[in-house]
Design a protein around this motif. Structure first.
Motif, PDB file in Angstrom:
ATOM      1  N   CYS A 127      -3.571 -27.967  14.259  1.00  0.00           N
ATOM      2  CA  CYS A 127      -3.986 -27.854  12.866  1.00  0.00           C
ATOM      3  C   CYS A 127      -2.801 -27.458  11.989  1.00  0.00           C
ATOM      4  O   CYS A 127      -1.791 -26.951  12.472  1.00  0.00           O
ATOM      5  CB  CYS A 127      -5.109 -26.835  12.713  1.00  0.00           C
ATOM      6  N   LEU A 174     -12.366 -27.572   8.538  1.00  0.00           N
ATOM      7  CA  LEU A 174     -12.216 -28.987   8.918  1.00  0.00           C
ATOM      8  C   LEU A 174     -11.110 -29.620   8.084  1.00  0.00           C
ATOM      9  O   LEU A 174     -11.045 -29.409   6.873  1.00  0.00           O
ATOM     10  CB  LEU A 174     -13.540 -29.716   8.664  1.00  0.00           C
ATOM     11  N   ASN A 175     -10.251 -30.385   8.737  1.00  0.00           N
ATOM     12  CA  ASN A 175      -9.201 -31.140   8.034  1.00  0.00           C
ATOM     13  C   ASN A 175      -9.424 -32.621   8.328  1.00  0.00           C
ATOM     14  O   ASN A 175      -9.232 -33.070   9.452  1.00  0.00           O
ATOM     15  CB  ASN A 175      -7.833 -30.686   8.530  1.00  0.00           C
ATOM     16  N   ASP A 176      -9.874 -33.356   7.321  1.00  0.00           N
ATOM     17  CA  ASP A 176     -10.228 -34.761   7.510  1.00  0.00           C
ATOM     18  C   ASP A 176      -9.941 -35.530   6.221  1.00  0.00           C
ATOM     19  O   ASP A 176     -10.564 -35.233   5.198  1.00  0.00           O
ATOM     20  CB  ASP A 176     -11.702 -34.854   7.882  1.00  0.00           C
ATOM     21  N   HIS A 178      -6.840 -35.891   9.104  1.00  0.00           N
ATOM     22  CA  HIS A 178      -6.286 -34.758   9.821  1.00  0.00           C
ATOM     23  C   HIS A 178      -4.765 -34.792   9.882  1.00  0.00           C
ATOM     24  O   HIS A 178      -4.160 -35.825  10.163  1.00  0.00           O
ATOM     25  CB  HIS A 178      -6.860 -34.750  11.247  1.00  0.00           C
ATOM     26  N   LYS A 183      -5.753 -38.470  12.373  1.00  0.00           N
ATOM     27  CA  LYS A 183      -7.121 -38.825  12.758  1.00  0.00           C
ATOM     28  C   LYS A 183      -8.045 -38.830  11.543  1.00  0.00           C
ATOM     29  O   LYS A 183      -7.948 -37.970  10.670  1.00  0.00           O
ATOM     30  CB  LYS A 183      -7.634 -37.810  13.777  1.00  0.00           C
ATOM     31  N   THR A 206     -13.521 -27.699   3.953  1.00  0.00           N
ATOM     32  CA  THR A 206     -12.978 -28.992   4.367  1.00  0.00           C
ATOM     33  C   THR A 206     -11.761 -29.354   3.519  1.00  0.00           C
ATOM     34  O   THR A 206     -11.831 -29.385   2.288  1.00  0.00           O
ATOM     35  CB  THR A 206     -14.053 -30.100   4.322  1.00  0.00           C
TER      36      THR A 206
END
Length: 405
Positions: A127, A174-176, A178, A183, A206
């Motif tokens: 992360c 959350l990292n999106d 990513h 990803k 997020t």
């Protein structure tokens, strides 16, 4: 007070061990060796000309004092309109949108505003390194859930996610899309994450700063806030820096229910209070046309990613798939190396290229050390030169890559 007493003072325990980051070290290596810097995600690509002209005009017009603490009305309204247009989510710009000094401040403000000492924050590992620092400053424990590899992709382990949640878990971060893997979480993966959050009453933070930079047809970014039962428990963070190539402006924003946004605003007022006066309204206008701008940027980044990925493969450094963002991962073991930190320290001298060891992004002990992150948000000629240098620096048959001379 005596000189001896003063000399005994030192940094607080909360900053002990932070030291100089690997990003600073690698940037200095690039400068001192003349290497092509594929380390940090500092784009070399153009920004929208009209955006730059609007910001310059604002400076010359005297828009240089404090803007409102929550951000200019124009930018908050533009962010709310963007979320409605893109995701079908309605936010009141008056109390459900907050402008921050980049996404990093928004993340720090969210963790400080939502977590008490001893709380747990679940994060997908590897992360972005600011997550660990933010949790540490809040007195919270960061609990890593590994993203596992399948073929050339990183995927969610839903069983590991469920196992990571305890009665102390307060936030899921959350990292999106990513960073550092590139990803994009699938619809099924997001549904699994949302199910866990609803079941356990978790708040979601997020980080979606790469939301406009999904590079492949057939791959789509969806915000978890739009899933059933999620809007009321989700803080969504994004920024202008990556999308418009203005990372130095440090303008980001937070959207969410008013009580969660207020928690971030309460922290922010004693950090930066406010910032970016001449940039905010210029970005408000640019955000209205972001889809057209981002379409061309995605095409360019996609070409550069493919150029880098193919070059890494030719050089014997196995690339993983990157569906979005600025970065891709490579397995360095074919060069006789399993230590990404040592590899990256030697690479500028061996091949004239700088990368970042992915170990800098892992939270859990014993995480893989053989991955390295390369950036492709550079001019095409920079990527081509880096690829050529990597191919030339590739070890020959039976030759180890440990050192040069």
């Amino acid at each position: 007070m005596t000189t001896e007493s003063n000399a005994a003072w030192g940094p607080a325990a909360r900053v002990a061990g932070l030291g100089t980051s690997v990003f600073t070290e690698m940037t200095e290596l690039a400068r001192s060796t003349g290497a092509v810097n594929l380390g940090q995600g500092v784009p070399e690509l153009a920004s929208p000309r009209e955006l730059l002209e609007d910001a310059a005009a604002a400076v010359l017009a005297g828009v240089n004092q404090y803007p409102p603490a929550h951000g200019t009305p124009a930018l908050r309204e533009a962010v709310a309109a963007h979320q409605l247009r893109r995701y079908g989510l309605e936010y009141d710009p008056r109390d459900e949108v907050l402008v921050t000094t980049g996404a990093t401040e928004a993340l720090a403000g969210a963790l400080l505003g939502l977590c008490d000492p001893g709380d747990e924050v679940v994060v997908f590992d590897p992360c972005y390194d600011a997550y660990a620092a933010g949790a540490h400053f809040a007195g919270a424990k960061l609990v890593p859930v590994p993203l596992v590899t399948e073929g050339d992709a990183f995927v969610l382990d839903a069983d590991a996610l469920r196992a990571a949640v305890t009665p102390r878990t307060r936030v899921l971060l959350l990292n999106d899309p990513h960073n550092p893997t590139g990803k994009v979480f699938t619809a099924g993966e997001l549904a699994a994450v949302a199910e866990v959050c609803v079941e356990h009453g978790l708040t979601v933070v997020t980080d979606e700063v790469y939301e406009h930079l999904v590079l492949d047809e057939g791959v789509a970014h969806r915000t978890i806030a739009a899933l059933p039962g999620m809007r009321e428990r989700t803080l969504t963070i994004s920024s202008a820096g990556k999308t418009f190539g203005v990372t130095g402006w440090k303008v980001g924003w937070v959207c969410g229910p008013a009580h969660l946004v207020a928690a971030v605003a309460g922290v922010k007022q004693f950090l930066t209070y406010t910032s970016g006066a001449p940039f905010q309204d210029a970005l408000a206008r640019a955000l209205g046309g972001v889809e057209e701008w981002a379409a061309e940027l995605r095409r360019m980044l996609g070409r550069h990613r493919d150029l880098l990925s193919e070059g890494l493969a030719r050089a014997g450094l196995r690339p993983y798939r990157a569906d979005a963002g600025y970065f891709l991962q490579a397995d360095i073991r074919a060069w006789g190396h399993g230590d990404g930190v040592r590899f990256c320290r030697e690479l500028p001298l061996r091949a004239g290229v700088v990368a970042i060891p992915t170990s800098a992004f892992f939270v859990r002990p014993g995480a893989p050390s053989h991955l390295v992150r390369f950036s492709f948000c550079k001019r095409e000629e920079s990527v081509r030169e880096a690829v050529e240098r990597l191919e030339q620096g590739r070890p020959g048959p039976g030759q180890a890559a440990g050192g040069h001379g």
